[in-house]
Design an enzyme around this catalytic site. Sequence first.
Site, mmCIF file in Angstrom:
data_model
loop_
_atom_site.group_PDB
_atom_site.id
_atom_site.type_symbol
_atom_site.label_atom_id
_atom_site.label_comp_id
_atom_site.label_asym_id
_atom_site.label_seq_id
_atom_site.Cartn_x
_atom_site.Cartn_y
_atom_site.Cartn_z
ATOM 1 C CG LEU A 22 43.010 40.471 35.949
ATOM 2 C CD1 LEU A 22 43.782 39.353 36.605
ATOM 3 C CD2 LEU A 22 42.424 41.394 36.995
ATOM 4 C CG HIS A 23 45.149 37.717 29.420
ATOM 5 N ND1 HIS A 23 44.792 36.506 28.886
ATOM 6 C CD2 HIS A 23 46.359 37.529 29.992
ATOM 7 C CE1 HIS A 23 45.764 35.635 29.115
ATOM 8 N NE2 HIS A 23 46.715 36.236 29.778
ATOM 9 C CB ALA A 24 40.289 35.864 28.792
#
Lengths: 105, 576
Positions: A22-24
């Site tokens: 769940l990165h940017a």
Amino acid sequence: MTAEKSERSATGEVTVINEQGLHARPAHALMMCASGFQSNVEIVKDGECVDGKSILSLLTLAAARGTRLVIRARGDDAEEAVAALTDLIARGFGEDGGGASDGTK
Amino acid sequence: MITHYGIPASPGVAIGEALIFDKERIRIPRRFVTRDAVDDEVRRLEQAIDAVAAEIDRNRELVTGQLGAQYGAIFAAHLAMLRDPRLNEEWRRLIREQHYAPEHAVSETLRRYASVFQKLEHRFLAARSEDVLDIERSLLRCLTGQPREELTHIGSPVAVLAHDLTPSETASLDRRFVIGFATESGGAGGHSAIVARALEIPAVVGLGRFLAETGPGDAVIIDGDEGRLIVRPDGPTRAEFERRAESRRTFAASLERFRDLPAETADGTRIEIDANIEFPHEVDACRQRGADGIGLYRTEFLYLGAAREPTEDDHFRAYADVVERMGGRPVVIRTFDLGADKLGRAPGESEERNPFLGLRSIRISLRHVTEFRRQLRAILRAGASGDVRVMFPMIATVPELRRAKAILADACEDLDEAGIPRPPKMPVGMMVEVPSAVVLLDRFLPDVDFVSIGTNDLIQYALAVDRCNREVADLYHDTDPAVLKLIAMTVDAAERHGKPVGLCGQMSANPLCTPLLIGLGLRSLSMPPADIPEIKQICRGTTVERCREVAGRALRMESARQVDHYLREEFQKNRT
């Protein structure tokens, strides 16, 4: 903003499958999707619970690939919200396109 | 007049007025507001948020226009963070209930998020702390009503002076008005330096503290060739640099004619002149300068400043674009070569004690096989429509090379299984930039189709000098006889095996070194597009025989100083 009448609620569980977790960008996509519903949306990771409409809160989860997330929604469109969000996460946010397999040997 | 010495990051000379872009963190005192002022204060915050949102939007358009959507995408996340409902709720609560001044509320909350992100292990999340602090600075600038010296709204030519420039700031420099920049921090391989070279404006970085004694509007000279910043130059100095800038311009104009001429020595030996590029848009500059091909396509821009790990399609688009626009000329794509200095923005990642000897470049790729294989698939796919060659950086041992090749084979299999076209056999090369590879090159050569000498790293490893370290940068010499010997060994080994060898470090763009390199046996040089015409001119003005003499003499010398002196003498002789 507490519930005044009997509210609809829904819960779903899903695993983060995209490689980067769940990165940017996925957090942004998740937030945009959640914000499209009237219901309150919460994302729970290991008992830690954050607002699904807040990108900063989502990022602090640092949910890596393989993390189990619980999606909880309360409101008139709770079922739809949970369905859309679990689908989005289960599809890996549409990342890793290109068709070829990604398996490591 | 004060002269500051730093690291040359992008060549050229700029003379003009200083614009100080001081984003030293604004210190915000704990300040509270009275109960009846609360509504006004909330409104003031809302106005600041709107102003910053508009600014982010402008930056997005600007950066997307100049560098492509990949870069512009950073700003969508910025905007979402600024408008984050939790954050906004908290600001309002702090102002309404705790009577915080908006500045205080903004600063406290955002710095808290920044420190949370910094502690996360995930590389791309850790980098978010920079974004959050960027937002804090913008909001505080609006709230404190500080005169805004906007990089994007400059109306007259200025030299930008700053402690540091973030990726978005560097990328948004308006080429029409920003004549150069100088920063207190940063290294030659850092992000700002890369963007400055791509924009072709002079830059000096790593100057150490100088902002305190420099005022806005001061006359300054940025000497990107020698790595100097001269503040308030005296008359003669200014006149000298103006002459230099002028002769540079006329010189550049006089070189135009070399564009369509081959780099052929007077005795008829053809030297291949290729271009090093960072960004796809530089292909235009390559064609304008008459490059034979792309000798080094760095792929790091896909990672730098990006809000996420690039997808296979991101890679593919960036490569296919260049391949197509080069119209059949060869393109050498180097795989992921991020190192400690370039990932400087990600805290946690750069905490190695000895980053240049640490986890970087091919070592990172071999640990992150999935990402590596994804990049290789994209390179293979791009190869289906042109002359694409793949090159592995920083190979130090034969097993490393074999592993990289095995992963390349897996990537081929991936594509074949999925029925996606790829070239039957893509040429594979390695960078020769670690002394161990030079010494043992015989053992590597059967496994590659070509090699390219990366002098920047080779020099730093051979001489044990970190050129980004101001304390020792003066010990870094591309003309050290030891370096020349390593180059000669590499060329000899490659020739014995009948494998092409090129050179793609900064040395190839240094006109003093051209005869030397030809004399050492190199027939292929790759350099920034801007340097191509001058190097072509040098090639055409010399003979291989003469070059061999130069190289032979230089190889017998004992110090870089001697070699430099000799090369300079030779150069003057030829020029007059």
